[in-house]
Design an enzyme around this catalytic site. Sequence first.
Site, PDB file in Angstrom:
ATOM      1  CG  HIS B  82      -2.092   0.889   1.103  1.00 28.27           C
ATOM      2  ND1 HIS B  82      -1.994   2.260   1.129  1.00 28.27           N
ATOM      3  CD2 HIS B  82      -3.403   0.625   0.913  1.00 28.27           C
ATOM      4  CE1 HIS B  82      -3.199   2.788   0.978  1.00 28.27           C
ATOM      5  NE2 HIS B  82      -4.073   1.813   0.842  1.00 28.27           N
ATOM      6  N   GLY B 163       3.747  23.072   9.766  1.00 25.79           N
ATOM      7  CA  GLY B 163       5.100  22.536   9.879  1.00 25.79           C
ATOM      8  C   GLY B 163       6.019  23.009   8.773  1.00 25.79           C
ATOM      9  CG  ASP B 164       9.675  24.021   9.931  1.00 31.42           C
ATOM     10  OD1 ASP B 164       8.981  25.054   9.818  1.00 31.42           O
ATOM     11  OD2 ASP B 164      10.326  23.708  10.953  1.00 31.42           O
ATOM     12  NE  ARG B 165       8.862  25.544   1.500  1.00 35.19           N
ATOM     13  CZ  ARG B 165       8.078  25.366   0.425  1.00 35.19           C
ATOM     14  NH1 ARG B 165       8.028  24.196  -0.176  1.00 35.19           N
ATOM     15  NH2 ARG B 165       7.338  26.354  -0.020  1.00 35.19           N
ATOM     16  CE  LYS B 166      15.300  18.701   9.219  1.00 36.38           C
ATOM     17  NZ  LYS B 166      14.839  18.220  10.529  1.00 36.38           N
ATOM     18  CG  HIS B 168       8.701  12.839  12.758  1.00 36.06           C
ATOM     19  ND1 HIS B 168       9.268  11.606  12.996  1.00 36.06           N
ATOM     20  CD2 HIS B 168       8.492  13.402  13.975  1.00 36.06           C
ATOM     21  CE1 HIS B 168       9.390  11.430  14.291  1.00 36.06           C
ATOM     22  NE2 HIS B 168       8.928  12.504  14.914  1.00 36.06           N
ATOM     23  CB  THR B 170      10.758   7.572  12.777  1.00 34.64           C
ATOM     24  OG1 THR B 170      10.140   8.387  13.790  1.00 34.64           O
ATOM     25  CG2 THR B 170      12.224   7.354  13.111  1.00 34.64           C
ATOM     26  N   GLY B 172       7.491  10.581   9.125  1.00 36.03           N
ATOM     27  CA  GLY B 172       7.199  11.091   7.782  1.00 36.03           C
ATOM     28  C   GLY B 172       6.249  12.269   7.770  1.00 36.03           C
TER      29      GLY B 172
END
Lengths: 299, 299
Positions: B82, B163-166, B168, B170, B172
Amino acid sequence: MVKLVECIPNFSEGQDLEIINNLVEIAKSMPNVTLLDYSSDANHNRSVFTLVGDSEIISEVIFQMMKYATDHIDVTKQIGEHPRMGATDVVPFVPIKGITSEECVLISKELAKRVNTELNIPIFLYEESATAANRKNLAKIRKGQIEKMPEKLLLDEWQPDFGDRKIHPTAGVTAIGARMPLVAFNVNLDTDDITIANKIARIVRGSNGGFKYCKGIGVMLEDRNIAQVSMNMVNFEGTPLYRAFETIRFEAQRYGVNIIGSELIGLAPAKALIDTAEYYLQIEDFDYNKQVLENYLLN
Amino acid sequence: MVKLVECIPNFSEGQDLEIINNLVEIAKSMPNVTLLDYSSDANHNRSVFTLVGDSEIISEVIFQMMKYATDHIDVTKQIGEHPRMGATDVVPFVPIKGITSEECVLISKELAKRVNTELNIPIFLYEESATAANRKNLAKIRKGQIEKMPEKLLLDEWQPDFGDRKIHPTAGVTAIGARMPLVAFNVNLDTDDITIANKIARIVRGSNGGFKYCKGIGVMLEDRNIAQVSMNMVNFEGTPLYRAFETIRFEAQRYGVNIIGSELIGLAPAKALIDTAEYYLQIEDFDYNKQVLENYLLN
């Protein structure tokens, strides 16, 4: 899961607002029992309450309402258009969710016993709870009304199910029992000929050889100048709405008459309508309890 | 009256039973929120939970599930059939009772803000909550999956809503939003010719000029040797079930083909079926909120 029961007690008082308001307050007085609706009619001199709630608690609320009615309504002096035999005239219990008709019969019998013991009112069990064929129908039990009850109770076949052969001096006699939910469903025809509606009503109603759980009459809607088949579906599982509807459709066609609409009066259980959707959509292997989202929320 | 919301969080873990069981425990951990159903698929490596409950509380439960997923699922190492972009992949909120779509949009935005602030996961708002046309569709947001997300977030049009352009490291990226309840409704035809089901699917589905809120494909039921029009009704008020059903009926007739049945997969809101009964019985002036008994009990 909570077992939900509907109860629709009828009281022989439709004029004294203080009494009616106090009954309303009692109806609302306990958790997990909701007063859905009530209506009073001064001409009928009668009030009807619709409560729904937990089967464990609703009987207590009804008992308290009956106790209040016993102390404040004198049915021997009450006059109104509606037939009556008790301060609390009739108390039907209706299974709504997670409970069987048989369990509602037990609830009705327990309440009947308690009311007789604590309030000293003689009780007839009626409908599903009836102990004899001639006690199923409320009209037969109530025939003669409060005025004839003292002598009626002395007849062989009218020994009360609970209590002695003697009316309560002010509260008279009460009928308590279990029945299926009733759906009031009317079908409108594109004709001004009431004889057609009458003929079709005779075809669909059980009393003339039609569907067992359907009662029906022809009615003229004067303001729209159309005839209507007016029905009470007294057990929508035994006689589903769609079956009466489709029968009216094909019987009307014989007269070149069509259905132009229908009316659902008051409340209907979701299942009465969902059974109908299941039929028309031809749904295979539908499981009402498991596939309707809201059924997971009523607990 | 309580406002009831459904939420169906999807997590990118369908194999580790300990993680799945712990998510189940969190889903069941608060009053007035019910876990209706959950399913895990090892091939898809994904688990889907269906919760219903009080709008005030359900977001807290979902937040706790997401917090657990953030700590225990590493989507950058997760492999399955998936598509996925986050440990918590997608969180749709669905209005059930006493609540509007707009209120569910607010709930989704509040959760999105909290998740970003407290868990540091970038969030895209999707479906009804989307802030741009190209963010309505989840597949477009998720395109490229977790592997391409770091560079996708740097593109002009893919600045996250929170949030930022980054991503997480683990967990995501997660999509959160509001949508209408989906009804999976399949109609079976008395033909073994799948091309007929395909032609009809193109007629009823919105993407080819059919009904806006209907998605559909032709499917062969090999065991019964019949063709089926398999649909997702994504807004049963905008496109009622009966309308798709009757259209399939009259389009099939062109080929001498008839409907022989239908399937309702999983859960449907009562109103989707009661709207259908209202249509077929031609009920005049029907009021769903006031005339269906159970609606008084969901509070």
